[in-house]
Design a protein around this motif. Structure first.
Motif, PDB file in Angstrom:
ATOM      1  N   PHE A  85       0.799  -1.379   0.042  1.00  0.00           N
ATOM      2  CA  PHE A  85       0.065   0.119   0.119  1.00  0.00           C
ATOM      3  C   PHE A  85       0.901   1.251   0.126  1.00  0.00           C
ATOM      4  O   PHE A  85       0.687   2.300  -0.872  1.00  0.00           O
ATOM      5  N   LEU A  86       1.873   1.429   0.839  1.00  0.00           N
ATOM      6  CA  LEU A  86       2.916   2.666   0.828  1.00  0.00           C
ATOM      7  C   LEU A  86       3.479   2.601  -0.551  1.00  0.00           C
ATOM      8  O   LEU A  86       3.553   3.749  -0.836  1.00  0.00           O
TER       9      LEU A  86
ATOM     10  N   ILE B 260     -10.319  -1.617   4.039  1.00  0.00           N
ATOM     11  CA  ILE B 260      -9.732  -1.003   2.808  1.00  0.00           C
ATOM     12  C   ILE B 260      -9.171   0.231   3.056  1.00  0.00           C
ATOM     13  O   ILE B 260      -9.675   1.221   3.872  1.00  0.00           O
ATOM     14  N   LEU B 261      -7.978   0.296   2.740  1.00  0.00           N
ATOM     15  CA  LEU B 261      -6.971   1.470   2.852  1.00  0.00           C
ATOM     16  C   LEU B 261      -7.157   2.455   1.618  1.00  0.00           C
ATOM     17  O   LEU B 261      -6.972   1.665   0.639  1.00  0.00           O
ATOM     18  N   HIS B 262      -6.948   3.669   1.710  1.00  0.00           N
ATOM     19  CA  HIS B 262      -7.156   4.699   0.450  1.00  0.00           C
ATOM     20  C   HIS B 262      -6.710   5.953   1.059  1.00  0.00           C
ATOM     21  O   HIS B 262      -6.465   6.448   2.152  1.00  0.00           O
ATOM     22  N   VAL B 263      -6.079   6.528  -0.050  1.00  0.00           N
ATOM     23  CA  VAL B 263      -5.726   7.681   0.112  1.00  0.00           C
ATOM     24  C   VAL B 263      -6.321   8.762  -0.528  1.00  0.00           C
ATOM     25  O   VAL B 263      -6.732   8.988  -1.609  1.00  0.00           O
ATOM     26  N   GLU B 264      -6.511  10.037   0.249  1.00  0.00           N
ATOM     27  CA  GLU B 264      -7.375  11.170  -0.407  1.00  0.00           C
ATOM     28  C   GLU B 264      -6.688  12.267   0.235  1.00  0.00           C
ATOM     29  O   GLU B 264      -6.504  12.453   1.394  1.00  0.00           O
ATOM     30  N   ASP B 265      -6.458  13.398  -0.521  1.00  0.00           N
ATOM     31  CA  ASP B 265      -5.713  14.721  -0.252  1.00  0.00           C
ATOM     32  C   ASP B 265      -4.365  14.220   0.564  1.00  0.00           C
ATOM     33  O   ASP B 265      -4.238  14.847   1.872  1.00  0.00           O
TER      34      ASP B 265
END
Ligand code: ADP
Ligand code: MG
Length: 309
Positions: free
Chosen positions: A38-39, A86-91
Protein backbone atom coordinates in the motif's frame (compact mmCIF):
# COMPACT_ATOMS: atom_id res chain seq x y z
CA UNK A 1 8.45 13.98 48.50
CA UNK A 2 8.79 10.27 48.24
CA UNK A 3 5.39 9.41 46.78
CA UNK A 4 5.79 12.01 44.08
CA UNK A 5 9.18 10.64 43.17
CA UNK A 6 7.99 7.08 42.94
CA UNK A 7 4.96 8.20 40.89
CA UNK A 8 7.25 10.00 38.55
CA UNK A 9 9.49 6.98 38.26
CA UNK A 10 6.54 4.75 37.50
CA UNK A 11 5.24 7.18 34.93
CA UNK A 12 8.65 7.32 33.25
CA UNK A 13 8.91 3.56 33.22
CA UNK A 14 5.48 3.29 31.72
CA UNK A 15 6.37 5.89 29.20
CA UNK A 16 9.49 3.99 28.30
CA UNK A 17 7.40 0.86 27.84
CA UNK A 18 4.98 2.83 25.77
CA UNK A 19 7.78 4.10 23.55
CA UNK A 20 9.16 0.60 23.25
CA UNK A 21 5.75 -0.86 22.41
CA UNK A 22 5.07 1.90 19.96
CA UNK A 23 8.34 1.34 18.15
CA UNK A 24 7.81 -2.40 18.01
CA UNK A 25 4.26 -2.05 16.72
CA UNK A 26 5.39 0.52 14.17
CA UNK A 27 8.04 -1.82 12.83
CA UNK A 28 5.61 -4.70 12.70
CA UNK A 29 3.03 -2.62 10.88
CA UNK A 30 5.50 -1.27 8.36
CA UNK A 31 6.92 -4.74 7.73
CA UNK A 32 3.49 -6.18 6.92
CA UNK A 33 3.52 -7.18 3.22
CA UNK A 34 0.11 -5.65 2.47
CA UNK A 35 0.97 -2.38 4.21
CA UNK A 36 4.28 -2.31 2.37
CA UNK A 37 2.47 -2.75 -0.89
CA UNK A 38 0.00 0.00 0.00
CA UNK A 39 2.76 2.44 0.96
CA UNK A 40 4.75 1.55 -2.15
CA UNK A 41 1.67 2.37 -4.24
CA UNK A 42 1.49 5.82 -2.57
CA UNK A 43 5.09 7.08 -2.57
CA UNK A 44 3.97 10.68 -2.00
CA UNK A 45 2.70 9.99 1.49
CA UNK A 46 4.68 11.94 4.08
CA UNK A 47 6.37 10.15 6.95
CA UNK A 48 4.44 12.35 9.32
CA UNK A 49 1.13 11.18 7.82
CA UNK A 50 2.21 7.55 8.07
CA UNK A 51 3.12 7.98 11.74
CA UNK A 52 -0.15 9.76 12.41
CA UNK A 53 -2.10 6.94 10.76
CA UNK A 54 -0.26 4.12 12.43
CA UNK A 55 -3.35 3.11 14.37
CA UNK A 56 -5.35 2.80 11.14
CA UNK A 57 -2.59 0.80 9.50
CA UNK A 58 -2.45 -1.40 12.56
CA UNK A 59 -6.18 -1.95 12.48
CA UNK A 60 -5.98 -2.82 8.79
CA UNK A 61 -3.19 -5.30 9.46
CA UNK A 62 -5.09 -7.09 12.21
CA UNK A 63 -8.34 -7.55 10.26
CA UNK A 64 -9.20 -10.37 7.91
CA UNK A 65 -9.36 -9.11 4.32
CA UNK A 66 -12.12 -10.46 2.14
CA UNK A 67 -12.42 -13.56 4.29
CA UNK A 68 -8.75 -14.58 4.00
CA UNK A 69 -8.74 -15.59 7.66
CA UNK A 70 -12.34 -16.71 8.21
CA UNK A 71 -14.04 -19.86 7.05
CA UNK A 72 -17.54 -18.45 6.99
CA UNK A 73 -19.59 -15.37 7.76
CA UNK A 74 -20.53 -16.88 11.13
CA UNK A 75 -16.89 -17.26 12.17
CA UNK A 76 -15.82 -13.78 11.04
CA UNK A 77 -13.26 -12.37 13.48
CA UNK A 78 -13.37 -8.77 12.31
CA UNK A 79 -14.43 -5.87 14.49
CA UNK A 80 -17.40 -5.32 12.20
CA UNK A 81 -18.67 -8.77 11.43
CA UNK A 82 -18.77 -9.38 7.69
CA UNK A 83 -16.92 -6.20 6.79
CA UNK A 84 -13.49 -6.09 5.26
CA UNK A 85 -11.08 -3.12 5.67
CA UNK A 86 -9.82 -1.00 2.78
CA UNK A 87 -7.05 1.57 2.89
CA UNK A 88 -7.14 4.51 0.56
CA UNK A 89 -5.52 7.90 0.19
CA UNK A 90 -7.35 11.17 -0.26
CA UNK A 91 -5.68 14.58 -0.21
CA UNK A 92 -2.46 12.93 0.95
CA UNK A 93 -4.19 11.48 3.98
CA UNK A 94 -4.65 7.83 4.79
CA UNK A 95 -8.25 6.67 5.28
CA UNK A 96 -9.55 3.36 6.50
CA UNK A 97 -13.01 2.24 5.52
CA UNK A 98 -14.95 -1.02 5.47
CA UNK A 99 -16.85 -2.82 2.76
CA UNK A 100 -19.01 -5.94 2.91
CA UNK A 101 -16.95 -9.09 2.55
CA UNK A 102 -17.75 -11.91 0.08
CA UNK A 103 -19.19 -14.09 2.83
CA UNK A 104 -21.52 -11.36 4.00
CA UNK A 105 -22.68 -10.58 0.47
CA UNK A 106 -23.32 -14.32 -0.04
CA UNK A 107 -25.07 -14.61 3.30
CA UNK A 108 -27.33 -11.64 2.57
CA UNK A 109 -28.13 -13.03 -0.86
CA UNK A 110 -29.07 -16.35 0.69
CA UNK A 111 -31.20 -14.68 3.34
CA UNK A 112 -32.97 -12.68 0.68
CA UNK A 113 -33.49 -15.76 -1.47
CA UNK A 114 -34.71 -17.70 1.50
CA UNK A 115 -37.50 -15.20 1.89
CA UNK A 116 -38.49 -15.78 -1.71
CA UNK A 117 -40.28 -18.98 -0.78
CA UNK A 118 -43.27 -18.59 1.44
CA UNK A 119 -44.66 -21.91 2.39
CA UNK A 120 -47.55 -22.75 4.60
CA UNK A 121 -47.87 -26.21 6.05
CA UNK A 122 -45.41 -27.83 3.68
CA UNK A 123 -43.06 -30.61 4.86
CA UNK A 124 -39.40 -29.70 5.30
CA UNK A 125 -38.13 -32.34 2.84
CA UNK A 126 -40.28 -30.78 0.13
CA UNK A 127 -38.71 -27.40 0.78
CA UNK A 128 -35.29 -28.91 0.09
CA UNK A 129 -36.28 -30.59 -3.16
CA UNK A 130 -34.26 -29.84 -6.30
CA UNK A 131 -34.93 -30.49 -9.96
CA UNK A 132 -31.55 -32.24 -10.19
CA UNK A 133 -32.78 -34.82 -7.65
CA UNK A 134 -35.78 -35.82 -9.71
CA UNK A 135 -34.83 -39.19 -11.14
CA UNK A 136 -35.03 -39.96 -14.84
CA UNK A 137 -37.99 -42.34 -14.54
CA UNK A 138 -39.54 -42.35 -18.06
CA UNK A 139 -42.99 -42.13 -16.50
CA UNK A 140 -42.07 -38.75 -15.09
CA UNK A 141 -40.16 -37.43 -18.09
CA UNK A 142 -43.05 -35.44 -19.58
CA UNK A 143 -43.68 -33.75 -16.23
CA UNK A 144 -39.98 -32.91 -15.90
CA UNK A 145 -39.94 -31.60 -19.46
CA UNK A 146 -42.88 -29.29 -18.72
CA UNK A 147 -41.24 -28.10 -15.53
CA UNK A 148 -37.99 -27.29 -17.33
CA UNK A 149 -39.92 -25.63 -20.11
CA UNK A 150 -41.54 -23.29 -17.57
CA UNK A 151 -38.17 -22.52 -15.97
CA UNK A 152 -36.64 -21.90 -19.40
CA UNK A 153 -39.38 -19.39 -20.29
CA UNK A 154 -38.78 -17.37 -17.13
CA UNK A 155 -35.90 -15.53 -18.84
CA UNK A 156 -38.42 -13.67 -20.99
CA UNK A 157 -40.75 -12.94 -18.08
CA UNK A 158 -43.00 -15.02 -15.93
CA UNK A 159 -45.17 -17.30 -18.12
CA UNK A 160 -48.91 -16.75 -17.74
CA UNK A 161 -49.69 -20.44 -17.24
CA UNK A 162 -48.45 -22.75 -14.55
CA UNK A 163 -48.90 -26.53 -14.46
CA UNK A 164 -51.65 -28.72 -13.02
CA UNK A 165 -49.83 -31.89 -11.94
CA UNK A 166 -52.07 -34.83 -11.29
CA UNK A 167 -51.45 -38.46 -10.55
CA UNK A 168 -51.76 -41.03 -7.83
CA UNK A 169 -50.73 -40.57 -4.24
CA UNK A 170 -46.98 -40.64 -3.54
CA UNK A 171 -45.61 -40.21 -7.08
CA UNK A 172 -43.83 -37.01 -6.15
CA UNK A 173 -46.26 -34.29 -7.20
CA UNK A 174 -45.63 -32.12 -4.16
CA UNK A 175 -41.91 -32.77 -4.54
CA UNK A 176 -42.11 -31.24 -8.02
CA UNK A 177 -43.54 -28.04 -6.53
CA UNK A 178 -40.74 -27.80 -3.97
CA UNK A 179 -38.12 -28.40 -6.66
CA UNK A 180 -39.65 -25.72 -8.85
CA UNK A 181 -39.87 -23.19 -6.01
CA UNK A 182 -36.17 -23.72 -5.30
CA UNK A 183 -35.28 -23.35 -8.94
CA UNK A 184 -37.29 -20.11 -9.22
CA UNK A 185 -35.62 -18.82 -6.07
CA UNK A 186 -32.28 -19.01 -7.91
CA UNK A 187 -33.83 -16.72 -10.49
CA UNK A 188 -35.09 -14.35 -7.78
CA UNK A 189 -38.72 -15.23 -8.33
CA UNK A 190 -40.80 -15.77 -5.24
CA UNK A 191 -43.24 -18.64 -4.81
CA UNK A 192 -46.02 -19.18 -2.34
CA UNK A 193 -46.83 -22.80 -1.58
CA UNK A 194 -49.83 -23.86 0.38
CA UNK A 195 -51.43 -27.16 1.24
CA UNK A 196 -55.08 -26.81 0.23
CA UNK A 197 -56.76 -28.40 3.28
CA UNK A 198 -54.80 -26.04 5.53
CA UNK A 199 -55.51 -23.15 3.23
CA UNK A 200 -59.23 -23.58 3.85
CA UNK A 201 -58.68 -23.80 7.61
CA UNK A 202 -56.38 -20.77 7.56
CA UNK A 203 -58.89 -18.64 5.66
CA UNK A 204 -61.73 -19.69 7.94
CA UNK A 205 -59.63 -18.92 11.02
CA UNK A 206 -58.82 -15.44 9.75
CA UNK A 207 -62.44 -14.42 10.09
CA UNK A 208 -61.72 -13.92 13.76
CA UNK A 209 -58.99 -11.35 13.33
CA UNK A 210 -60.24 -9.55 10.22
CA UNK A 211 -57.14 -10.55 8.27
CA UNK A 212 -59.07 -12.42 5.62
CA UNK A 213 -58.97 -9.72 2.95
CA UNK A 214 -55.24 -9.20 3.41
CA UNK A 215 -54.68 -12.92 3.05
CA UNK A 216 -56.79 -13.23 -0.07
CA UNK A 217 -54.99 -10.25 -1.51
CA UNK A 218 -51.67 -11.86 -0.78
CA UNK A 219 -52.58 -15.05 -2.64
CA UNK A 220 -54.02 -13.07 -5.51
CA UNK A 221 -50.81 -11.15 -6.03
CA UNK A 222 -48.07 -13.70 -5.22
CA UNK A 223 -45.62 -14.03 -8.15
CA UNK A 224 -46.08 -17.77 -8.44
CA UNK A 225 -48.85 -19.45 -6.47
CA UNK A 226 -48.68 -23.18 -5.80
CA UNK A 227 -51.76 -24.91 -4.46
CA UNK A 228 -50.91 -28.37 -3.22
CA UNK A 229 -53.49 -31.16 -3.24
CA UNK A 230 -56.51 -29.39 -4.66
CA UNK A 231 -59.55 -31.59 -4.17
CA UNK A 232 -58.39 -32.81 -0.76
CA UNK A 233 -59.87 -29.80 1.06
CA UNK A 234 -63.19 -29.74 2.83
CA UNK A 235 -66.07 -29.20 0.54
CA UNK A 236 -67.41 -25.72 0.97
CA UNK A 237 -69.31 -23.77 -1.66
CA UNK A 238 -68.27 -20.57 0.05
CA UNK A 239 -64.56 -21.34 -0.16
CA UNK A 240 -64.86 -22.56 -3.74
CA UNK A 241 -66.74 -19.53 -5.04
CA UNK A 242 -65.72 -16.63 -2.83
CA UNK A 243 -62.13 -17.48 -2.02
CA UNK A 244 -60.65 -19.81 -4.62
CA UNK A 245 -62.84 -18.31 -7.33
CA UNK A 246 -61.81 -14.75 -6.63
CA UNK A 247 -58.11 -15.59 -6.32
CA UNK A 248 -58.14 -17.47 -9.62
CA UNK A 249 -60.19 -14.79 -11.32
CA UNK A 250 -57.68 -12.15 -10.34
CA UNK A 251 -54.70 -14.23 -11.43
CA UNK A 252 -56.35 -15.11 -14.70
CA UNK A 253 -56.95 -11.43 -15.48
CA UNK A 254 -53.43 -10.46 -14.51
CA UNK A 255 -51.78 -13.40 -16.27
CA UNK A 256 -50.15 -14.76 -13.12
CA UNK A 257 -49.30 -18.49 -13.12
CA UNK A 258 -50.73 -20.99 -10.67
CA UNK A 259 -49.40 -24.48 -10.05
CA UNK A 260 -51.58 -27.23 -8.67
CA UNK A 261 -51.14 -30.77 -7.58
CA UNK A 262 -54.06 -33.12 -7.32
CA UNK A 263 -54.99 -36.76 -7.16
CA UNK A 264 -57.70 -35.87 -9.66
CA UNK A 265 -57.42 -35.05 -13.32
CA UNK A 266 -59.11 -31.78 -14.33
CA UNK A 267 -62.23 -33.67 -15.44
CA UNK A 268 -62.42 -35.56 -12.18
CA UNK A 269 -61.83 -32.40 -10.16
CA UNK A 270 -64.76 -30.73 -11.88
CA UNK A 271 -67.12 -33.40 -10.57
CA UNK A 272 -65.54 -33.15 -7.18
CA UNK A 273 -65.87 -29.36 -7.00
CA UNK A 274 -69.51 -29.57 -8.05
CA UNK A 275 -70.46 -31.54 -4.98
CA UNK A 276 -70.57 -29.57 -1.76
CA UNK A 277 -72.70 -29.80 1.35
CA UNK A 278 -75.11 -27.42 -0.37
CA UNK A 279 -75.78 -29.94 -3.16
CA UNK A 280 -74.53 -30.34 -6.71
CA UNK A 281 -73.66 -27.14 -8.55
CA UNK A 282 -72.21 -28.01 -11.90
CA UNK A 283 -72.27 -24.49 -13.29
CA UNK A 284 -70.26 -23.09 -10.44
CA UNK A 285 -67.76 -25.93 -10.59
CA UNK A 286 -67.46 -25.39 -14.34
CA UNK A 287 -66.70 -21.73 -13.76
CA UNK A 288 -63.86 -22.56 -11.37
CA UNK A 289 -62.51 -25.16 -13.77
CA UNK A 290 -62.44 -22.60 -16.57
CA UNK A 291 -60.22 -20.41 -14.43
CA UNK A 292 -57.99 -23.32 -13.44
CA UNK A 293 -57.52 -24.12 -17.13
CA UNK A 294 -56.67 -20.51 -17.88
CA UNK A 295 -53.92 -20.33 -15.29
CA UNK A 296 -52.42 -23.82 -15.68
CA UNK A 297 -51.77 -26.66 -18.08
CA UNK A 298 -52.73 -30.23 -17.18
CA UNK A 299 -49.76 -32.61 -16.91
CA UNK A 300 -49.90 -36.16 -15.61
CA UNK A 301 -47.25 -37.58 -13.32
CA UNK A 302 -47.15 -41.34 -13.20
CA UNK A 303 -44.80 -43.84 -11.63
CA UNK A 304 -44.69 -45.77 -8.40
CA UNK A 305 -45.51 -44.63 -4.92
CA UNK A 306 -42.29 -43.07 -3.60
CA UNK A 307 -43.49 -43.40 -0.05
CA UNK A 308 -43.00 -47.16 -0.32
CA UNK A 309 -39.29 -46.86 -1.16
P1 ADP B 1 -47.37 -36.78 -3.83
O1 ADP B 1 -47.47 -35.33 -3.60
O2 ADP B 1 -47.49 -37.16 -5.28
O3 ADP B 1 -48.32 -37.57 -3.00
P2 ADP B 1 -44.76 -36.46 -2.66
O4 ADP B 1 -44.25 -35.37 -3.50
O5 ADP B 1 -45.23 -36.09 -1.30
O6 ADP B 1 -45.91 -37.27 -3.42
O7 ADP B 1 -43.65 -37.58 -2.60
C1 ADP B 1 -43.77 -38.74 -1.78
C2 ADP B 1 -42.45 -38.96 -1.02
O8 ADP B 1 -41.42 -39.24 -1.92
C3 ADP B 1 -42.04 -37.75 -0.22
O9 ADP B 1 -41.47 -38.20 0.98
C4 ADP B 1 -41.03 -37.10 -1.12
O10 ADP B 1 -40.09 -36.36 -0.38
C5 ADP B 1 -40.39 -38.27 -1.82
N1 ADP B 1 -39.98 -37.94 -3.17
C6 ADP B 1 -40.78 -37.66 -4.19
N2 ADP B 1 -40.07 -37.44 -5.32
C7 ADP B 1 -38.78 -37.58 -4.97
C8 ADP B 1 -37.54 -37.49 -5.67
N3 ADP B 1 -37.48 -37.23 -6.96
N4 ADP B 1 -36.41 -37.70 -4.99
C9 ADP B 1 -36.45 -38.00 -3.70
N5 ADP B 1 -37.57 -38.11 -2.97
C10 ADP B 1 -38.72 -37.90 -3.59
MG1 MG C 1 -48.66 -34.28 -2.28
Amino acid sequence: MKPVQSELKRWMEQNENFQENYNRTRQEVLADPEIKEFLAAHPKLKKNEINKSLIKLYEYKTQSKQCDRCKSFGSCQNMLQGYSPILHVEDNEIHLSYEKCHSRVDYERQQKQHKLIKSLFMPKEIMQATIADIDSDPERSEAVRQLLHFVGQVKEGLPKKGIYFYGPFGVGKTYFLGALANQLKEKNISSTLIYMPEFVREIKASFKDDSINDKIDYFKKADVLMLDDIGAELHSAWFRDEILGSILQYRMMEGLPVFFTSNYSMDQLEGHLATTRGGVEEVKAGRIMERIKQVSKEVRIAGGNRRDI
